[in-house]
Scaffold this motif. Structure first.
Motif, short mmCIF file in Angstrom:
data_model
loop_
_atom_site.label_atom_id
_atom_site.label_comp_id
_atom_site.label_asym_id
_atom_site.label_seq_id
_atom_site.Cartn_x
_atom_site.Cartn_y
_atom_site.Cartn_z
N LEU A 147 -32.72 -0.07 1.08
CA LEU A 147 -33.65 -0.99 0.43
C LEU A 147 -32.86 -1.93 -0.46
N LEU A 148 -33.09 -3.21 -0.31
CA LEU A 148 -32.46 -4.24 -1.14
C LEU A 148 -33.51 -4.77 -2.10
N VAL A 149 -33.22 -4.67 -3.40
CA VAL A 149 -34.17 -5.07 -4.44
C VAL A 149 -33.65 -6.31 -5.17
N ASP A 150 -34.46 -7.34 -5.19
CA ASP A 150 -34.14 -8.56 -5.92
C ASP A 150 -34.78 -8.45 -7.30
N ALA A 151 -33.96 -8.21 -8.32
CA ALA A 151 -34.49 -8.03 -9.67
C ALA A 151 -34.36 -9.29 -10.52
N ASP A 152 -33.99 -10.40 -9.91
CA ASP A 152 -33.82 -11.66 -10.64
C ASP A 152 -34.88 -12.66 -10.21
N PRO A 153 -35.96 -12.82 -10.97
CA PRO A 153 -37.04 -13.72 -10.56
C PRO A 153 -36.62 -15.19 -10.52
N LEU A 154 -35.49 -15.53 -11.14
CA LEU A 154 -35.03 -16.92 -11.16
C LEU A 154 -33.91 -17.17 -10.17
N GLY A 155 -33.65 -16.20 -9.31
CA GLY A 155 -32.51 -16.32 -8.40
C GLY A 155 -32.81 -17.00 -7.08
N GLY A 156 -34.04 -17.36 -6.80
CA GLY A 156 -34.36 -18.06 -5.57
C GLY A 156 -34.85 -17.18 -4.45
N GLY A 157 -34.70 -15.86 -4.58
CA GLY A 157 -35.24 -14.95 -3.57
C GLY A 157 -34.20 -14.50 -2.56
#
Length: 364
Positions: free
Chosen positions: A164-174
């Protein structure tokens, strides 16, 4: 009320989970703990002191020690997953007793009941070791943390691990965009903003987009939504219960949600460009992260400023060195994502990392 104290991970019985071990002679407290175990669907083992049966203390997935029994377990082997449970909100001595018995949490009832039910349910659901959870963050903006996080996740999935890859940066572009799956069906972070209590691990996995043989939890294209720390904690705990590998792309700022993630990481990787300004910035990031995460290592990215190499960067930051992040060209919009070329330098770097930090309990 709940507080945390960190300790080393104890030996765990492979492939075995059960109910918690309760140690108390307080009848009223025992009634409450049995009620909470029933609510979580777990059958506990109850003792008045350290169990006489060899290995019971060490093998239990969770140990709940009543404040009345703290003195009786003081000589027990130190392990993780010990919770000291009491009732007196004003008893300042509870922290001293927690340290004496090696507890990593202090819980006061009734305020902490929901947290405890969730924790008991977590261990009752588990069928093996939790996922190896790796966080990646940049020493400065543009360091390449998202690139490394994607490559690590793709390499793990290619090797047959549940990933599972989790993107925890809401400002990173996705990260779903980086993986070419921004239109893929499945839930994103905003769908979990209202999560309270325990999230089912299987339901979480099935609800997320599947890209390149791994599951991805990213952000949608709507306005920024704040995810409460308790929701972040519940979602990541659910992801870890499934085993395999969880890779988290972290922002450099530390807020409540990021602190919850750091508390569940096994290893953190700090990507540091090899110039003095980046090293100075990375030092500040490392200082903040190190307050929560004990195993933080660095990955150095060239080109190098005069007089620097990867070992010198590690020495200046006083952190263990994983290695140098290989340069690999990949298209920013469309085309294969970073690490997708199995024989490329980035994929080889990631495969070597997973060999040194093996994924236990993985598989599909």
């Amino acid at each position: 009320m709940a507080g945390a104290i960190t300790h080393d991970r104890p030996p765990t019985a492979e492939g075995r989970q059960g109910g918690p071990l309760i140690v108390t002679e307080d009848v009223d407290l025992l009634d409450d703990l049995l009620r909470l175990c029933a609510a979580a669907g777990a059958r506990p083992e109850v003792h008045h002191g350290i169990p006489e049966r060899r290995g019971s203390w060490e093998a239990a997935p969770l140990v709940l020690v009543g404040d009345d029994a703290a003195s009786r377990v003081r000589g027990a082997a130190r392990r993780r997953g010990v919770v000291l449970v009491g009732r007196d909100q004003d008893d300042s001595g509870v922290w001293r007793r927690a340290v004496e018995i090696g507890a990593d949490h202090v819980l006061v009832l009734p305020d902490g009941e929901q947290w405890l039910v969730d924790r008991i349910a977590d261990v009752a659901e588990g069928v093996g070791r939790p996922a190896l959870t790796v966080g990646v963050l940049g020493g400065r903006g543009g360091a390449g943390a998202s690139t490394l996080a994607c490559a690590l996740a793709l390499t793990s999935a290619r090797e047959g691990n549940r990933t599972l890859l989790v993107d925890a940066d809401p400002l990173g572009g996705g990260l779903d965009v980086l993986l070419g799956g921004e239109a893929a069906e499945g839930l994103r972070w905003p769908a979990f903003a209202a999560s309270r209590g325990r999230v089912g691990g299987g339901a979480l996995e099935e609800s997320l987009p599947e890209l390149h043989a791994l599951r991805v939890l990213s952000w949608d294209r709507s306005d920024s939504v704040t995810i409460p720390p308790q929701a972040v904690r519940a979602v990541l705990a659910a992801a870890r219960r499934r085993g395999g590998a969880v890779v988290v792309d972290l922002p450099r700022r530390i807020d409540g949600g990021v602190a919850e993630i750091l508390a569940q990481l096994d290893v953190g990787l700090l990507v540091v460009p090899a110039d003095l300004r980046s090293i100075a910035a990375a030092g500040r990031v490392a200082s903040a992260v190190g307050m929560v995460l004990r195993d933080l290592r660095i990955v150095v990215r060239g080109p190098y400023a005069p007089g620097l190499d990867d070992r010198e960067v590690a020495r200046l930051l006083d952190l263990p060195l994983v290695g140098e992040l290989p340069a690999e060209r990949f298209p920013l919009d469309g085309g294969p994502p970073p690490g997708s070329a199995a024989k490329g330098p980035l994929a080889r770097f990631c495969a070597a990392f997973w060999e040194r930090v093996p994924v236990e309990g993985g598989g599909v």
